[in-house]
Design a protein around this motif. Structure first.
Motif, PDB file in Angstrom:
ATOM      1  N   LEU A  12      29.821  28.378  33.433  1.00 26.07           N
ATOM      2  CA  LEU A  12      30.569  29.627  33.240  1.00 26.07           C
ATOM      3  C   LEU A  12      31.725  29.437  32.251  1.00 26.07           C
ATOM      4  O   LEU A  12      32.200  30.410  31.660  1.00 26.07           O
ATOM      5  N   ARG A  18      27.037  31.443  25.895  1.00 27.86           N
ATOM      6  CA  ARG A  18      25.867  31.226  26.734  1.00 27.86           C
ATOM      7  C   ARG A  18      25.074  32.523  26.950  1.00 27.86           C
ATOM      8  O   ARG A  18      25.603  33.475  27.530  1.00 27.86           O
ATOM      9  N   TYR A  23      24.838  37.423  29.913  1.00 32.18           N
ATOM     10  CA  TYR A  23      26.198  37.272  30.455  1.00 32.18           C
ATOM     11  C   TYR A  23      27.286  37.961  29.630  1.00 32.18           C
ATOM     12  O   TYR A  23      28.450  37.942  30.028  1.00 32.18           O
ATOM     13  N   ASN A  74      31.889  32.575  42.043  1.00 25.58           N
ATOM     14  CA  ASN A  74      30.600  32.646  41.352  1.00 25.58           C
ATOM     15  C   ASN A  74      30.089  31.213  41.278  1.00 25.58           C
ATOM     16  O   ASN A  74      30.488  30.455  40.399  1.00 25.58           O
ATOM     17  N   ALA A  77      24.621  28.304  39.130  1.00 26.06           N
ATOM     18  CA  ALA A  77      23.318  27.765  39.558  1.00 26.06           C
ATOM     19  C   ALA A  77      23.359  27.201  40.983  1.00 26.06           C
ATOM     20  O   ALA A  77      22.338  27.200  41.684  1.00 26.06           O
ATOM     21  N   THR A  79      24.523  28.517  43.485  1.00 27.76           N
ATOM     22  CA  THR A  79      24.209  29.617  44.401  1.00 27.76           C
ATOM     23  C   THR A  79      22.886  29.379  45.111  1.00 27.76           C
ATOM     24  O   THR A  79      22.761  29.609  46.315  1.00 27.76           O
ATOM     25  N   ILE A 101      27.581  37.711  37.577  1.00 29.28           N
ATOM     26  CA  ILE A 101      27.728  38.575  36.402  1.00 29.28           C
ATOM     27  C   ILE A 101      26.438  39.362  36.180  1.00 29.28           C
ATOM     28  O   ILE A 101      26.465  40.559  35.918  1.00 29.28           O
ATOM     29  N   SER A 102      25.316  38.660  36.296  1.00 27.30           N
ATOM     30  CA  SER A 102      24.008  39.310  36.135  1.00 27.30           C
ATOM     31  C   SER A 102      23.483  39.762  37.494  1.00 27.30           C
ATOM     32  O   SER A 102      24.010  39.368  38.538  1.00 27.30           O
ATOM     33  N   ARG A 107      16.078  39.001  38.276  1.00 29.25           N
ATOM     34  CA  ARG A 107      15.751  37.904  37.362  1.00 29.25           C
ATOM     35  C   ARG A 107      14.647  37.021  37.976  1.00 29.25           C
ATOM     36  O   ARG A 107      13.912  37.471  38.830  1.00 29.25           O
ATOM     37  N   ARG A 111      16.106  32.741  41.454  1.00 27.73           N
ATOM     38  CA  ARG A 111      17.494  33.216  41.549  1.00 27.73           C
ATOM     39  C   ARG A 111      17.686  34.234  42.675  1.00 27.73           C
ATOM     40  O   ARG A 111      18.785  34.698  42.928  1.00 27.73           O
TER      41      ARG A 111
HETATM   42  C1  DQA Z   1      25.074  33.628  37.723  1.00 27.74           C
HETATM   43  C2  DQA Z   1      23.583  33.730  38.050  1.00 27.74           C
HETATM   44  C3  DQA Z   1      22.985  32.352  38.322  1.00 27.74           C
HETATM   45  O1  DQA Z   1      21.603  32.467  38.633  1.00 27.74           O
HETATM   46  C4  DQA Z   1      23.134  31.463  37.123  1.00 27.74           C
HETATM   47  O2  DQA Z   1      22.660  30.169  37.409  1.00 27.74           O
HETATM   48  C5  DQA Z   1      24.527  31.425  36.612  1.00 27.74           C
HETATM   49  C6  DQA Z   1      25.336  32.636  36.607  1.00 27.74           C
HETATM   50  C7  DQA Z   1      25.674  34.987  37.305  1.00 27.74           C
HETATM   51  O3  DQA Z   1      26.896  35.074  37.236  1.00 27.74           O
HETATM   52  O4  DQA Z   1      24.937  35.939  37.027  1.00 27.74           O
HETATM   53  O5  DQA Z   1      24.980  30.393  36.107  1.00 27.74           O
HETATM   54  O6  DQA Z   1      25.753  33.215  38.896  1.00 27.74           O
END
Ligand code: DQA
Length: 143
Positions: A12, A18, A23, A74, A77, A79, A101-102, A107, A111
């Motif tokens: 991040l 990125r 994002y 946040n 990954a 997560t 953020i997404s 996705r 995820r």
């Molecule tokens: C994220 C979504 C995750 O899947 C991803 O690995 C990220 C960013 C997001 O902010 O959308 O690094 O957490």
């Protein structure tokens, strides 16, 4: 005055560079100033922490005990993989909002599952950087 800790996981720090289609074009500094701007609006103090290392994030969550009233995280990954971050959040018991953020539900399949959601009082997905502001607002209004 509530003290809110904002934690950002791996990659991040590369916001803006990125995958901007996913994002956005705003960089990490823009996120920092967006968060700083919430202090006066919501009468809170904020600290923002970013790490690319799972154990460092666990350490930061542990050190938040007694020092912060809420966490906006946040985990990026982590997560989708980290039982250690989930357990740390459960251990300290600080109200936590999970932000992405997404929109992770739209996705790749891998995820879709979040360990951190099991400890979060709320999850905000797909609202871009504004999700962090919404997370802070939610903690201020509800805790
Ligand atoms: C994220 C979504 C995750 O899947 C991803 O690995 C990220 C960013 C997001 O902010 O959308 O690094 O957490």
């Amino acid at each position: 005055m509530k003290r809110i800790l904002i934690i950002n996981g791996p990659n991040l720090n590369l916001l803006g560079l990125r995958e901007p289609d996913i994002y956005g074009k705003q960089d990490y500094k823009a996120l920092l100033s967006l968060i700083k701007g919430t202090e006066a609006v919501y009468n809170v103090t904020t600290e923002v922490y970013q790490s690319n290392h799972e154990g460092d994030i666990v350490d930061k969550i542990q050190s938040a005990y007694g020092n912060f009233d809420g966490i906006v995280i946040n985990p990026a990954a982590y997560t989708h993989t980290s039982v250690a971050i989930l357990d740390a959040l459960k251990a300290v018991g600080i109200p936590t909002v999970e932000v992405h953020i997404s929109d992770i539900s739209k996705r790749e399949e891998f995820r879709h599952h979040s360990y951190v959601s099991l400890a979060a009082v709320k999850t905000i997905c797909g609202h871009g950087l504004q999700g962090y502001v919404e997370g802070i607002e939610f903690l201020v209004e509800n805790y």
